[in-house]
Every structure is written in structure tokens, then in C-alpha cells.
Design a protein around this motif. Structure first.
Motif, short mmCIF file in Angstrom:
data_model
loop_
_atom_site.label_atom_id
_atom_site.label_comp_id
_atom_site.label_asym_id
_atom_site.label_seq_id
_atom_site.Cartn_x
_atom_site.Cartn_y
_atom_site.Cartn_z
N THR A 121 -40.68 48.09 -6.15
CA THR A 121 -39.90 48.02 -4.91
C THR A 121 -38.64 47.18 -5.08
N SER A 122 -38.34 46.80 -6.32
CA SER A 122 -37.13 46.01 -6.55
C SER A 122 -35.90 46.89 -6.52
N GLY A 123 -34.75 46.27 -6.64
CA GLY A 123 -33.50 47.04 -6.62
C GLY A 123 -32.85 46.96 -5.25
N THR A 124 -31.70 47.59 -5.10
CA THR A 124 -30.95 47.58 -3.84
C THR A 124 -31.38 48.76 -2.99
N THR A 125 -32.06 48.48 -1.89
CA THR A 125 -32.55 49.55 -1.02
C THR A 125 -31.53 49.84 0.05
N MET A 126 -31.76 50.94 0.77
CA MET A 126 -30.84 51.35 1.82
C MET A 126 -30.73 50.28 2.90
N ASN A 127 -31.88 49.70 3.29
CA ASN A 127 -31.85 48.69 4.33
C ASN A 127 -31.11 47.44 3.88
N GLU A 128 -31.28 47.09 2.58
CA GLU A 128 -30.60 45.92 2.07
C GLU A 128 -29.09 46.12 2.11
N VAL A 129 -28.63 47.35 1.83
CA VAL A 129 -27.19 47.63 1.87
C VAL A 129 -26.67 47.41 3.27
N GLU A 130 -27.45 47.82 4.28
CA GLU A 130 -27.00 47.69 5.65
C GLU A 130 -26.90 46.23 6.06
N GLU A 131 -27.77 45.35 5.47
CA GLU A 131 -27.81 43.97 5.89
C GLU A 131 -26.84 43.09 5.10
N MET A 132 -26.24 43.62 4.04
CA MET A 132 -25.40 42.79 3.18
C MET A 132 -24.03 42.56 3.81
N ASP A 133 -23.55 41.33 3.74
CA ASP A 133 -22.20 41.00 4.16
C ASP A 133 -21.26 41.16 2.98
N GLY A 134 -20.00 41.02 3.28
CA GLY A 134 -19.03 41.14 2.21
C GLY A 134 -19.16 40.03 1.19
N VAL A 170 -18.81 51.21 -0.94
CA VAL A 170 -18.41 52.28 -0.02
C VAL A 170 -18.57 51.83 1.42
N LYS A 171 -19.67 51.15 1.69
CA LYS A 171 -19.91 50.65 3.05
C LYS A 171 -18.83 49.65 3.46
N ARG A 172 -18.40 48.83 2.50
CA ARG A 172 -17.32 47.89 2.80
C ARG A 172 -16.04 48.64 3.12
N ASN A 173 -15.73 49.67 2.35
CA ASN A 173 -14.52 50.45 2.62
C ASN A 173 -14.59 51.12 3.99
#
Length: 887
Positions: A537-550, A636-639
Motif C-alpha cells: 500500500t506504499s507509494g503515492t495514492t490518489m487520495n494522497e495527491v489530493e491532500e498534498m500542498d504545493g 499536473v494537479k498543481r498546474n
């Protein structure tokens, strides 16, 4: 004391077949003095039982009763308290400690001596006597005499006890003989002396018979003695013969012993030979490597399938020989040591040969694959490595053997593979991304306008050149939107839909080419290097991407492999990171280019990248592909967030012309364009939540900016700006049916309705101004308390004044006023929203409402006066219709 003793013997112990041997008058220590007697008794029947009995005097009469009895065998300790100083106190330890105080020291000593004597005579168990004088224990005979009364009772402690010791019970046969004799002499019971005399006579007769029998048997005795002498002679002869036999057998015994010893040695030798043969067979069977295997290891062909199979079988056989579990002592044999050394040499030799060959294969693959790059230079495809993987997988078992036998060479091959393949993949991937960038920008010349130089694909273009290109390709655009091209950001309407579709297809093609390439390489590494892949379950998950700040993002580093590898799963990921270290930077460069070409491209990239991350995580959440795409998805999410922020910033910085009417604001039109584009892109997308959040931010910014512009507008009334733009927003949301903006849609409708009504009332004003002032005065009088029917008697509001005011507003003047009002409204409203007829109809309704209000006041305040307006409601309708048609 003697009388008491006789009484106790008679009343208590004789009925129980017991004899009283010693008595002491005592009371319990430390309590109320209540005297009692401790008695030492023995039973008259065998086996003798010795007891210590407590006897006390009854409270109801002058007699004694038995209270408690303890068996002497239960007595553990007798404590006299002091062996030197005389003391009447003593303790008896039975199941618990009983503390007593004797009436005199003499009685205490006599009782303890009696207990000691009974213990020595009857009990096997020895009682401990503590704090008792040794002289007291040595005076046993004296104590016994003192403890026995004179007269007939002396036998209790003396001769009777000895008689008891010498007494023997009759056995059954003796009892039976006596009974027969007694039956033959019944008178013996009545006359004992006659019976005794008869017995004496019979005894004399028996003695005479015995003497005669002895004398008669003398001859027989002589014969018997003679026979005994002869028997002794025979015995002597037999002993002589036995002695001779024994001498002869002694030699035979010695010979047999020698034979037995020889047989034992032969058996031992055979056993040893069998064991030795077993050990030799074990060593030969398990440590003998066939000549064919040796030849394959030394000279086997590592290029052909048959040669590889032979080398694989030989390597497995060698590994089995080297890993055989030797029995104790085998490792000390010289031959075994030599064979082990030979195996080690063969292993080292074959490991070097295998490593050298595989390194050559890696190098050759790099050259062969480089020759095919030219074929793919013009196509957006990556070279296929399947043939190379297929050829190398033939060596998978040999790699496993090398991993188990020589991990150092295995690690060296792993490092060389990563070095060769990373350079190869870097060339292929950079060329692939170069083609993608060229296709995105159209031509190489156009690519240079964006700062696309050489094969590196770095973006160095300026914002001004980007704006210039976007303006050239955008065609004609509304003048209101052109003011938004600030800070180098382009609006979504600057590029054709075809260009965005083209970009979307190119970006999808890039991801579709990279995904199978990475998965195929990861699968090959797992199989070839024999590394297990585990779900994690390691790695960057979809939910983690949503919660990450710049600024809070922590990415996986892409340079170098750590020296310590915690597991094979981590080793696979690190090898993939080393081999494909250029993928993430190239993807980020491509994303930056797409964002510069059109900021709305971030919507396409967000949807595509999210889908591919979701697919990769379903396959293996911990894989290199999943981790890398997850990291790129964050960019991409940041852009995307930056695109939304830029639009909000543009809204905040928008400026309007002070000389021309406002109409539909540019950012309102752009929100419509953005929403329509986003709905088409995000249809059935995995990351719909990101778009919904962006919608909420944008619509609130649009609402605030519309209100801000409306407040600053000088040419166009505030209510017109608000009414037209919120009507446009409401129409857009109604058409697109965005579920997360239902509340905003209702709010936009409400704002449109409110400002429409406000504008109508403001623009209509008081078309019958004097009449309106007149009736305001009437209403003021009524409010002061004057009855409505009495208002006409007021001087300023009588009927004549009313008729004078009404005459000032004939139908012709009303129509002229309405025509001027229509022209004014037409000047305020823009043509794009087409709200003129809606506003005019609302003004007509408001004018009619005022007319009815005036008529009502005339009817109530001037009843029966016959005063009416000089135009009717029908006239108003005709005026409004005529004016609308004429314009």
C-alpha cells in the motif's frame, strides 16, 4: 492421687479395655484455672495402642468423664520448657500446640518419663523431647517403679507388661486340639485337678512310647549310617570324575572363547566394512559430478538454447553437490576437501564466464537497439524490447543460480544492466518526448517559438512570444476578452477545439506508450533477476495527491540506488528508478509545455494522468510506474490549481471601459467556456472532485467580481450590470446542469430577479410625477388620522386641485414619456443577452400597477366625484406595444 487413679481406672479405662499407666493434674496455661487430668494409657488387646486422654470432672456430679483422646503416634514434640530450672509448665504438640501447667514438677516429670518410655517401647516414630533433662530420661526403671502403685496394681507397670510382651496367641490348630481335648474331658471344667492328673498320666505314657520307639529304631539307624557311608564313597568317586571332566572342559572352554572372540572380530570387521561402503557410496553418489556437467560448465555454449539448457542442468547439479549435508567427519577427509575445492573452482570459473557473457549481451543489446531509434524518430512510438527480454529470459535460471552461489557477481551484473539500459532508455525516451513536443507545437519552427531547442526539450520561451502566438492563432475575438491576456496566461478561447483535441490525443499516446514499456521492463526484471513482486500500500495514492500542498510534497528520489535494500520489492523499484530516471523529468517538461501552449490543457492532463495512475495502482500500488505517475499527477494537479488561480486573478484585475456600456463581462463568458469545456473533458472521470472544488472557487470569484465591476461602473447602471451577468450565469448553469453548483444557480436566479425589479423601479421612476406627489400628500393626511372620504375637504387636496393635476397628463404626453424611457433602457442594455423586451414588459407591468393604485385612491378618497384619468389601462398597453414595434 492414688485414689483418683484407682477411680479413673475403674470407671473410665477398664470398661474400654485400657490400662492407666501415668496421670498428671494440669490446667491450661494463661486461662482461668480449670483443673483436669492427662492420662497415659495402653490397650489390653493386641496390637497395643497408646493414647493420651484428657479427663475432667463433670459439672453436674462428682464423677469424671472422658473429654478428649489423642493417639501417642500423633504426638510430635514434648517441650518441658526448661531442662535446668524446675518448672511445672510443658507443651504437647499434636495437631496444634497444647500448653499445660502441672500441679507439681514431680507429676510433670513422671508423666514425661512415662511418655518417653512408651515411645521407646511401642512407637516406631520417635518423639522429640526438648528442654528435658537427660538425667530424667535415664531414670526409666526408677520412674516406672514410682509411677506404679503398690499391691495388686504393681503388675500394671512391671511384670504384667513383660507378660504382655511374652504372650503369644494360639493359632487355629492349637485352638482346635484344645477344644477336642476339652470335649473328651467334660469334667475338667468341674474338676481341674482330675483333669490335670489325667493329662500327666497321658504325658508319661507318651514319653515311654517315645523311648521304646527310639530303642527299637537303633538297628535301623545303624543300617542307615552304613548306607550313608556308602553314599559318601559314591559321592567322592563322582567328584573325582567331575574334576576330570572339568579339566577337559576347561580346555574346550578356552578354545570356544577364542572362537567366539574371533567371530566377534569377524562380525565387527564386516560391520565396519558395510558402514565404510555406505559412507563411500554416499560420498560417491552425492559428491560426484558427471563429466558432461563438468564439460558444460567449462566449455558449454551460452549462445544456443541447447547449450544454455545444458549449462543450467550442470549448474544445478554442481549446486547440489556443493550443498550436500556431509556427515560428521566427512569434512576431515582429504578426498572430500579436494572435491570441494574442485567444485569451488568450477563454480568460480563458470560464474566468471556467465557474468562476462551476460555483460556482452547487455552491451550488444544497447548497440542493436540504438540502430532502431532512427525508425521511430518520426513516429510517436517507443521501440519494443520484447525480443531482447525474450532472449535474456533464457538465462533466468542461471541468474538464480548465480544469485544463490556468487552474490557479488550477481550484484555486478545487476549494476551493469542498470547502467547499460538506463543510457539506452534515456536516448529512446528523450527522442520520444522530442517527437511528442514537436507534434504538440505543430512544426519545429513553431516549437522554437515556444523555446523548444534541440533534443533536450527544455522550455525557455518567453511569455511575450507565447502571447503573440496565441493571439495569431486565436482569430477574431471579442474586445471584452482581449483585456485578460495579462501575465502571459492565455484564455481557453484562444485555441481551437481541434488543437486541444490534438494535444489530448498526443498526451494520451505518450502515457499509453510509457505504461506498457515500464510494466514490461518491471516484469522482465522480476523474472530475470528472480525478484519477488509483492502487493503493497506504499507509494503515492490518489487520495494522497489530493491532500498534498504545493510545499508539503515529499517525492521519491530518482537518482541512485541505496546501498542497503530492505527487500526484493524495494530492489525492483530502485532498479526501475535507475533505469527510467529520465521519465519523470521528461513528463514534467512535457506538462510544462502543454501548460504554456494553453493553460486549459491542464484539464486534459489531469483527467488522463488520473486515469493512468488509477490503472497503475490497481495493478501494483508500490510499482515504479504507480509511484512515478503519482508524482507527476501532483505536478499536473498543481498546474490545474494554478490555472484556476490565474482565472480568479484575472477576474480580480479586470478593468472596464468608462465610455462604453459594460454588457456581459469577459470573465463571465470565460467561465461559461471553461465550464462547458470542463464538463466535456471530465465526463466519467475519476477526479471529478477536483473539478467540483474548482467550480466552487471560480463561481464565488465570478459572483464577487460581477458585484465589484457593477459598483465601479459609471456608464451602465449597477442594476443592469448585475441583472445581465447573473442572468447569463443562471442560463449557463441551467444548460450545463452542474450538480455541485445547484445552490449557486438558485442564487444567480435570485440576484437576476432582484436587480431586474430594482432597475425597473429605478428606471420607471415617477412617470406621473405631479400626480404622484398629489397622492403622496393624500396618503400622508390619511396616515395622520383623516378619514379617506374627508380628504376631499382639505383645501390643498380638493377635487378642483385633483382635476388640475390630471389634466397635465393627457395620453399623448404619457406616450411620449414612455417612448423616451424605452430609448433610455435600450441604451443601457446589451444586445448579447437580449433582455430588452423582458425589461420593457416588466416596466409596463409596473406602470399599470401604479395606475391602478392611483385609481384606487381616487375611488376611496373622492367617491362619486366622477373624476378619472385621461387615459386607460388599454391605452397604456397600446402605447407600450406601439413603442416596442416601432423600435
Amino acid at each position: 492421687m492414688t485414689a483418683i487413679k484407682h477411680a479413673l481406672q475403674r470407671d473410665i479405662f477398664t470398661p474400654n479395655d485400657e490400662r492407666l499407666l501415668s496421670i498428671v493434674n494440669v490446667c491450661k496455661a494463661g486461662k482461668k484455672k480449670r483443673n483436669c487430668f492427662l492420662c497415659a494409657t495402653v490397650t489390653t488387646e493386641r496390637p497395643v495402642q497408646v493414647n493420651v486422654v484428657k479427663v475432667k470432672k463433670s459439672d453436674k456430679g462428682d464423677f469424671y468423664k472422658r473429654q478428649t483422646a489423642w493417639a501417642l503416634r500423633d504426638l510430635a514434640v514434648v517441650d518441658a520448657k526448661d531442662a535446668v530450672k524446675e518448672s511445672p509448665e510443658f507443651d504437647l504438640h499434636f495437631d496444634k500446640v497444647y500448653k499445660w501447667v502441672a500441679s507439681s514438677t514431680v507429676e510433670k516429670n513422671t508423666f514425661i518419663s512415662c511418655i518417653w518410655k512408651l515411645n521407646q517401647r511401642y512407637l516406631r516414630k520417635k518423639i522429640d523431647f526438648i528442654n528435658v533433662s537427660s538425667q530424667l530420661l535415664e531414670e526409666l526403671p526408677k520412674v516406672a517403679e514410682e509411677s506404679v502403685p503398690s499391691g495388686e496394681n504393681q503388675s500394671v507397670a512391671g511384670g504384667d507388661e513383660e507378660a504382655v510382651d511374652e504372650y503369644q496367641e494360639l493359632n487355629a490348630r492349637e485352638e482346635q486340639d484344645i477344644e477336642i481335648m476339652m470335649e473328651g474331658c467334660e469334667y475338667a471344667i468341674a474338676n481341674a485337678e482330675a483333669f490335670a492328673e489325667k493329662l500327666s498320666r497321658e504325658l508319661q505314657v507318651l514319653d515311654g512310647a517315645n523311648i521304646q520307639s527310639i530303642m527299637a529304631s537303633e538297628k535301623q539307624v545303624n543300617i542307615l549310617m552304613k548306607l550313608l557311608d556308602e553314599a559318601l564313597k559314591e559321592v567322592d568317586q563322582i567328584e573325582l570324575k567331575l574334576s576330570s571332566y572339568e579339566e577337559m572342559l576347561q580346555s574346550v572352554k578356552e578354545q570356544m572363547d577364542q572362537i567366539s572372540e574371533s567371530n566377534h572380530l569377524i562380525h565387527l570387521s564386516n560391520t565396519n566394512n558395510v558402514k565404510l561402503l555406505s559412507e563411500i557410496e554416499f560420498l560417491v553418489n552425492h559428491m560426484d559430478l558427471a563429466k558432461g556437467h563438468i564439460k558444460a560448465l567449462q566449455e558449454g555454449d551460452l549462445t544456443s538454447s541447447r547449450g544454455i539448457e545444458a549449462c543450467t542442468n550442470a549448474a544445478d547439479a554442481l549446486l547440489q553437490c556443493m550443498n550436500v549435508a556431509l556427515r560428521p567427519g566427512h569434512d576431515m577427509l582429504h578426498a572430500v576437501k579436494q572435491q570441494q575445492q574442485r567444485f569451488s573452482d568450477l563454480r568460480e570459473q563458470f560464474a566468471r564466464r556467465l557474468a562476462s557473457h551476460l555483460n556482452s549481451v547487455f552491451v550488444q543489446q544497447g548497440h542493436d537497439q540504438s540502430s532502431t531509434l532512427a525508425q521511430h524518430s518520426a513516429e510517436l512510438t517507443l521501440p519494443n524490447h520484447h525480443p531482447f527480454h525474450r532472449d535474456l529470459l533464457r538465462y533466468a535460471k542461471l541468474m538464480e543460480w548465480l544469485k544463490n552461489t556468487d552474490y557479488g557477481k550477481y550484484e555486478g551484473l545487476t549494476k551493469n544492466y542498470m547502467d547499460y539500459l538506463s543510457r539506452l532508455y534515456e536516448r529512446e525516451i528523450k527522442d520520444f518526448f522530442e517527437v511528442a513536443k514537436i507534434k504538440m507545437t505543430g512544426t519545429t519552427r513553431e516549437g522554437k517559438k515556444f523555446g523548444l531547442h534541440g533534443s533536450s526539450g527544455k522550455l525557455t520561451g518567453s511569455t511575450s512570444s507565447l502571447n503573440k502566438l496565441s493571439v495569431q492563432s486565436s482569430g477574431n475575438r471579442r474586445s471584452q476578452s482581449s483585456s485578460l491576456l495579462d501575465m502571459g496566461n492565455m484564455s481557453a478561447s484562444d485555441l481551437d477545439v481541434a488543437d486541444r483535441t490534438k494535444f489530448d490525443k498526443i498526451f494520451e499516446q505518450v502515457l499509453s506508450e510509457l505504461e506498457p514499456l515500464c510494466l514490461a521492463e518491471q516484469d522482465f526484471i522480476s523474472k530475470f533477476f528472480k525478484l519477488q513482486q509483492h502487493q503493497s500500500t506504499s507509494g503515492t495514492t490518489m487520495n494522497e495527491v489530493e491532500e498534498m500542498d504545493g510545499g508539503a510534497l515529499s517525492r521519491s528520489h530518482t537518482s541512485g540506488v541505496p546501498q542497503t535494500v530492505s527487500s526484493e520489492k524495494d530492489m525492483i523499484r530502485q532498479m526501475m528508478t535507475k533505469i527510467f530516471r529520465c521519465i519523470e523529468p521528461e513528463l514534467n517538461n512535457l506538462i510544462a509545455l502543454g501548460d504554456k501552449i494553453d493553460s486549459f490543457n491542464s484539464l486534459y492532463m489531469l483527467v488522463k494522468m488520473s486515469h493512468h495512475v488509477w490503472t497503475a495502482q490497481n495493478v501494483d500500488p508500490a510499482s515504479f510506474l504507480s509511484t512515478t505517475l503519482g508524482n507527476v499527477l501532483v505536478t499536473v494537479k498543481r498546474n490545474f490549481d494554478k490555472c484556476i488561480s490565474n482565472q480568479m486573478k484575472q477576474m480580480d484585475e479586470v478593468k472596464i471601459s468608462k465610455k462604453s456600456k459594460v454588457g456581459i463581462l469577459p470573465f463571465v463568458a470565460e467561465f461559461e467556456e471553461f465550464a462547458a469545456l470542463a464538463e466535456s473533458i471530465f465526463k466519467n472521470a475519476e477526479r471529478r472532485g477536483d473539478l467540483d472544488k474548482a467550480y466552487i472557487k471560480l463561481i464565488r470569484a465570478v459572483f464577487d467580481s460581477v458585484e465589484k465591476v457593477a459598483n465601479e461602473s459609471q456608464k451602465t447602471p449597477r442594476d443592469v450590470v448585475m441583472m445581465e451577468n447573473f442572468h447569463h450565469i443562471f442560463a449557463t448553469l441551467s444548460r450545463l446542469k452542474i450538480s455541485c453548483l445547484e445552490a449557486e444557480k438558485k442564487e444567480a436566479k435570485q440576484k437576476y430577479t432582484d436587480h431586474l425589479q430594482s432597475y425597473v423601479i429605478y428606471s420607471l421612476g415617477q412617470p406621473l410625477e405631479k400626480l404622484n406627489h398629489f397622492f403622496e400628500g393624500v396618503e400622508a393626511r390619511v396616515a395622520q388620522g383623516i378619514r379617506e372620504e374627508e380628504v376631499s375637504y382639505q383645501l390643498a387636496f380638493n377635487k378642483q386641485e385633483l382635476r388640475k393635476v390630471i389634466k397635465e397628463y393627457p395620453g399623448k404626453e404619457v406616450k411620449k414619456g414612455l417612448d423616451n424611457l424605452y430609448k433610455k433602457v435600450d441604451k443601457h442594455l446589451c444586445e448579447e443577452e437580449n433582455l430588452l423586451q423582458v425589461v420593457w414588459h416588466s416596466m409596463q407591468d409596473e406602470f399599470i400597477r401604479q395606475y391602478k393604485h392611483f385609481e384606487g385612491l381616487i375611488a376611496r378618497c373622492y367617491p362619486g366625484s366622477g373624476i378619472t384619468m385621461e387615459f386607460t389601462i388599454q391605452d397604456i398597453l397600446d402605447y407600450c406595444s406601439s413603442i416596442a414595434q416601432s423600435h
